[in-house]
Design a protein around this motif. Structure first.
Motif, short mmCIF file in Angstrom:
data_model
loop_
_atom_site.label_atom_id
_atom_site.label_comp_id
_atom_site.label_asym_id
_atom_site.label_seq_id
_atom_site.Cartn_x
_atom_site.Cartn_y
_atom_site.Cartn_z
N ALA A 182 -7.00 11.62 -0.13
CA ALA A 182 -7.41 10.26 0.26
C ALA A 182 -6.20 9.32 0.28
N ALA A 183 -5.32 9.44 -0.70
CA ALA A 183 -4.12 8.59 -0.73
C ALA A 183 -3.24 8.88 0.48
N LEU A 184 -3.16 10.15 0.86
CA LEU A 184 -2.33 10.53 2.00
C LEU A 184 -2.95 10.03 3.31
N GLU A 185 -4.27 10.11 3.40
CA GLU A 185 -4.95 9.60 4.61
C GLU A 185 -4.75 8.10 4.76
N ARG A 186 -4.91 7.36 3.67
CA ARG A 186 -4.69 5.90 3.72
C ARG A 186 -3.26 5.60 4.14
N HIS A 187 -2.35 6.38 3.62
CA HIS A 187 -0.94 6.16 3.94
C HIS A 187 -0.67 6.42 5.42
N ARG A 188 -1.24 7.49 5.93
CA ARG A 188 -1.06 7.81 7.36
C ARG A 188 -1.69 6.74 8.24
N ASP A 189 -2.90 6.31 7.89
CA ASP A 189 -3.62 5.36 8.73
C ASP A 189 -3.01 3.97 8.71
N MET A 244 1.75 6.18 -2.82
CA MET A 244 2.71 7.13 -3.35
C MET A 244 2.47 7.39 -4.83
N ILE A 245 2.18 6.35 -5.59
CA ILE A 245 1.93 6.51 -7.02
C ILE A 245 0.71 7.39 -7.25
N GLU A 246 -0.37 7.12 -6.54
CA GLU A 246 -1.58 7.93 -6.71
C GLU A 246 -1.33 9.38 -6.27
N PHE A 247 -0.61 9.55 -5.18
CA PHE A 247 -0.29 10.89 -4.69
C PHE A 247 0.51 11.68 -5.72
N PRO A 301 0.81 -1.23 0.00
CA PRO A 301 0.00 0.00 0.00
C PRO A 301 0.84 1.27 0.00
N ALA A 302 2.02 1.23 0.63
CA ALA A 302 2.87 2.42 0.66
C ALA A 302 3.26 2.85 -0.74
N VAL A 303 3.52 1.87 -1.62
CA VAL A 303 3.88 2.17 -3.00
C VAL A 303 2.67 2.65 -3.78
N ALA A 304 1.53 1.97 -3.60
CA ALA A 304 0.32 2.36 -4.31
C ALA A 304 -0.12 3.76 -3.93
#
Length: 406
Positions: A263-270, A204-207, A199-202
């Protein structure tokens, strides 16, 4: 005293011996009125110098006054290689810029580095460039620029009379136009990453696709730069070759986080590792997991999930994640940084003004217009024409434009 093919090594000096115009010339190497000491580096330079002198004598182009000015007793300046190193040592530059200059110096040294500065000719430089026909025009110009600057310093230091690189013309080269991904390609890449990668890579790509940050800015982004309430981020630093520095333009900027980027940043943080398990005193049931605490402000947002370390540059990401994804999807290859071009064109196709888009991207308006003019024109001609027609329709032929009807 040792004499090796015209180089006489004395206790505290070096003397050259050569025949010129039927006469034996012996010249002590001097710099700033003092004899050049016989260090290994100076002896090496003396051998290069005598070889060059003999070459010029055979070609009929040797001049005593050029090689030994100041009453014919002083040989000023050194080899090109030494001057390049000296010039680099005088530059107050970022490490990334220094690496580029060092690459240029590495190119010149084996080709003309052994020549004395006073012996370098225009044709020597052209011949050196012809040994690498594979270099593009931009690289050639960068290499020539470094050599020109180094030799100009020698002119200013009065080690050379003229700069032999001054008349070298810049090579012609055509800058590659932006090559963004279309919206369908973007969604395919994001979906593939979400299905196959950590998920960290996914995330980052979307971000990257929906913020347009430069690679160096993305790897340098820290949690303290995110304003969760205003949905903004402050882009003020970059990481190049592992060194944290200012952004490419040396200007900080505020970037609005759209829904996809946020949303990508929130998922990454959570998804960050949770805090220690919270045990409720006296409870018999299983302990409850504690909510993740806010990340430390000075910690890097995007890490390589394989090692838990910050990304140093784009190469590891490209080899392990980006290239395999595009290949699996059958999408024509473009570098990861083209996600930046993609976001810029999204802004324009959505109707954002060039001034707003340029501010989000960290460009000047002039630079933005020069790079993305195609997308400003494409698809918006009818809209702009409609604006004109509405304006014209509000005014009768006899009505002055400054008295248009409401």
């Amino acid at each position: 005293m040792a004499d090796t093919r015209g180089v006489e090594i004395r206790e505290s000096s070096i003397r050259l011996s050569f025949a010129f115009n039927g006469k034996r010339e012996r010249r002590t190497l001097m710099v700033d009125g003092a004899a050049l000491p016989p260090t290994p580096a100076n002896v090496k330079y003396a051998h290069r110098l005598i070889a060059d002198i003999r070459l010029r004598i055979r070609a009929g182009t040797f001049s005593l006054a050029e090689y030994f000015p100041d009453n014919g007793t002083v040989a000023r300046g050194g080899a090109v290689a030494d001057q390049l190193d000296h010039w680099l040592s005088t530059q107050n530059i970022e490490e990334s810029t220094k690496a580029g200059y060092s690459s240029a110096i590495k190119f010149w040294k084996p080709l003309i580095g052994q020549l004395a500065m006073t012996a370098v000719r225009h044709s020597d430089i052209l011949k050196a460039l012809r040994t690498r026909p594979d270099l593009n025009g931009k690289t050639v110009n960068n290499y020539v620029s470094v050599l020109r600057a180094a030799m100009q310093l020698a002119v200013l230091d009065q080690l050379l009379k003229d700069n032999p690189v001054a008349a070298i013309e810049n090579a012609k080269w055509q800058k590659e136009p932006p090559d963004p991904f279309d919206r369908e390609e973007v969604e395919k890449i994001v979906a593939y990453a979400q299905e196959h990668y950590d998920p960290a890579v996914a995330n980052m790509i979307e971000f990257r696709f929906f913020t347009g940050v430069r690679t160096s800015e993305m790897v340098g982004l820290q949690w303290g730069s995110i304003d969760w309430n205003k949905r903004q981020m402050l882009v003020r630093e970059a990481v190049v070759r592992g060194i944290r520095k200012q952004t490419k333009t040396n200007k900080a900027r505020i970037v609005a986080l759209n829904s996809r980027a946020f949303a990508a940043l929130e998922r990454h943080r959570d998804a960050l590792p949770r805090a220690n398990i919270l045990t409720i005193p006296g409870a018999v049931s299983s302990p409850l997991p504690q909510k993740p605490s806010a990340p430390a402000a000075d910690t890097t947002i995007f890490l390589d999930p394989r090692y838990g370390t910050p990304w140093v540059d784009e190469r590891a990401f490209r080899r392990s994640f980006w290239t395999p994804a595009l290949k699996a999807l059958g999408i024509r290859y473009r570098p990861p940084n083209n996600s930046r071009h993609t976001f810029a064109t999204m802004l324009l196709m959505a109707g954002a003004t060039p001034a707003y888009a340029a501010k989000q991207m960290g460009h000047s308006v002039e630079m933005f217009l020069s790079v993305y003019s195609k997308w400003i024109d494409d698809g918006h001609g009818d809209l702009e024409q409609a604006k004109l027609e509405r304006f014209i329709g509000q005014n009768s032929p006899a009505t002055p434009l400054d008295q248009k009807k409401g």
